[in-house]
Design an enzyme around this catalytic site. Structure first.
Site, mmCIF file in Angstrom:
data_model
loop_
_atom_site.group_PDB
_atom_site.id
_atom_site.type_symbol
_atom_site.label_atom_id
_atom_site.label_comp_id
_atom_site.label_asym_id
_atom_site.label_seq_id
_atom_site.Cartn_x
_atom_site.Cartn_y
_atom_site.Cartn_z
ATOM 1 N N ASP A 92 16.292 7.312 3.812
ATOM 2 C CA ASP A 92 16.988 7.901 2.660
ATOM 3 C C ASP A 92 17.807 9.154 3.005
ATOM 4 O OD1 ASP A 92 15.989 5.836 1.136
ATOM 5 O OD2 ASP A 92 14.696 7.093 -0.108
ATOM 6 N N ASP A 94 10.240 -7.125 1.115
ATOM 7 C CA ASP A 94 10.519 -6.597 2.437
ATOM 8 C C ASP A 94 11.934 -6.071 2.373
ATOM 9 O OD1 ASP A 94 9.650 -5.849 4.961
ATOM 10 O OD2 ASP A 94 10.466 -7.628 5.923
ATOM 11 N N SER A 95 12.114 -4.889 2.908
ATOM 12 C CA SER A 95 13.412 -4.226 2.862
ATOM 13 C C SER A 95 13.809 -3.814 4.258
ATOM 14 C CB SER A 95 13.347 -2.981 1.976
ATOM 15 O OG SER A 95 13.000 -3.322 0.665
ATOM 16 N N ASN A 126 0.839 -1.193 0.000
ATOM 17 C CA ASN A 126 0.000 0.000 0.000
ATOM 18 C C ASN A 126 0.874 1.243 0.000
ATOM 19 O OD1 ASN A 126 -2.744 -0.885 0.016
ATOM 20 N ND2 ASN A 126 -2.399 -1.695 2.067
ATOM 21 N N HIS A 140 5.024 5.245 -2.392
ATOM 22 C CA HIS A 140 6.413 5.496 -2.800
ATOM 23 C C HIS A 140 6.999 4.273 -3.506
ATOM 24 C CE1 HIS A 140 6.808 9.327 -0.728
ATOM 25 N NE2 HIS A 140 6.279 8.786 0.345
ATOM 26 N N LYS A 141 6.760 3.088 -2.940
ATOM 27 C CA LYS A 141 7.279 1.857 -3.554
ATOM 28 C C LYS A 141 6.652 1.619 -4.932
ATOM 29 C CE LYS A 141 8.386 -1.023 0.467
ATOM 30 N NZ LYS A 141 8.067 -2.299 1.118
ATOM 31 N N ARG A 198 16.367 -2.042 -3.941
ATOM 32 C CA ARG A 198 15.092 -2.454 -4.515
ATOM 33 C C ARG A 198 15.231 -2.606 -6.030
ATOM 34 N NH1 ARG A 198 12.148 1.032 -1.930
ATOM 35 N NH2 ARG A 198 11.840 -0.362 -0.189
#
Length: 191
Positions: A153, A70-71, A10, A13-14, A179
């Site tokens: 970031d 998942d990061s 959701n 940004h991703k 990513r």
């Protein structure tokens, strides 16, 4: 014919970041597009486990080919913390500012500021499970710089650069990020 996949997130940004990387090569659906409004489970204690858990939930409940990621940020001086708990490092409110402030506080007095961002993606396509990993090494700087990006970031400077992820455009970051590396492996697999 384009492959249609649901991205189990959701996080706007991703979605924006991945759409920028993939262009129009794939038909990318969001959770909203398939009317999935519930929180996906993330109770694993590794990036691999959480990624698999989210993708499996989506595949089992919505019968859609999908992928989940998942990061985490792994800081060497903090025993690879925050890692799988990166989003909730400073608490369940998932505040980017609180997370960064806690991380910087925990690094006070530490000379080793090396870290890596790591992403694990799980793809489930017609019931077959595949996982892909991407990582980027860097340093945690002492103060926040930049206004783009999200999460950690503003305090993460990738190796070989003199700017943080938050000082880079989406396009620049999309070429080198953890990513991006994991998604490139996924994209090559799908082609």
């Amino acid at each position: 014919m384009k492959i249609t996949l649901c991205f189990a997130t959701n996080n706007a940004h991703k979605l924006e970041e991945i759409q920028a990387i993939w262009g129009d090569s794939f038909n990318l659906l969001s959770l909203k597009d398939i009317n999935c409004n519930e929180e996906l489970p993330e109770t694993g204690n590794t990036l691999e486990a959480n990624s698999l858990q989210k993708a499996q939930y989506l595949y089992d409940h919505y019968q859609v080919n999908c992928f989940a990621d998942d990061s985490g940020l792994e800081v060497n001086a903090l025993n690879r913390e925050p890692g799988v708990y990166s989003a909730r490092y400073a608490g369940e409110q998932r505040s980017h500012a609180d997370n960064m402030n806690l991380l910087l506080k925990n690094l006070v007095g530490k000379s080793d500021r090396s870290a890596q961002f790591r992403t694990v993606i799980t793809l489930i396509q017609d019931g077959k499970i595949s996982q892909f990993e991407g990582a980027i090494e860097g340093q945690i700087i002492e103060e926040q710089r930049g206004t783009d990006g999200f999460g950690y970031d503003p305090i993460f400077m990738p190796e070989g650069f003199d700017r943080t992820f938050a000082e880079m455009s989406l396009e620049e970051k999309g070429k080198i990020s953890h990513r991006a590396k994991a998604f490139e492996k996924l994209m090559n697999f799908l082609k």
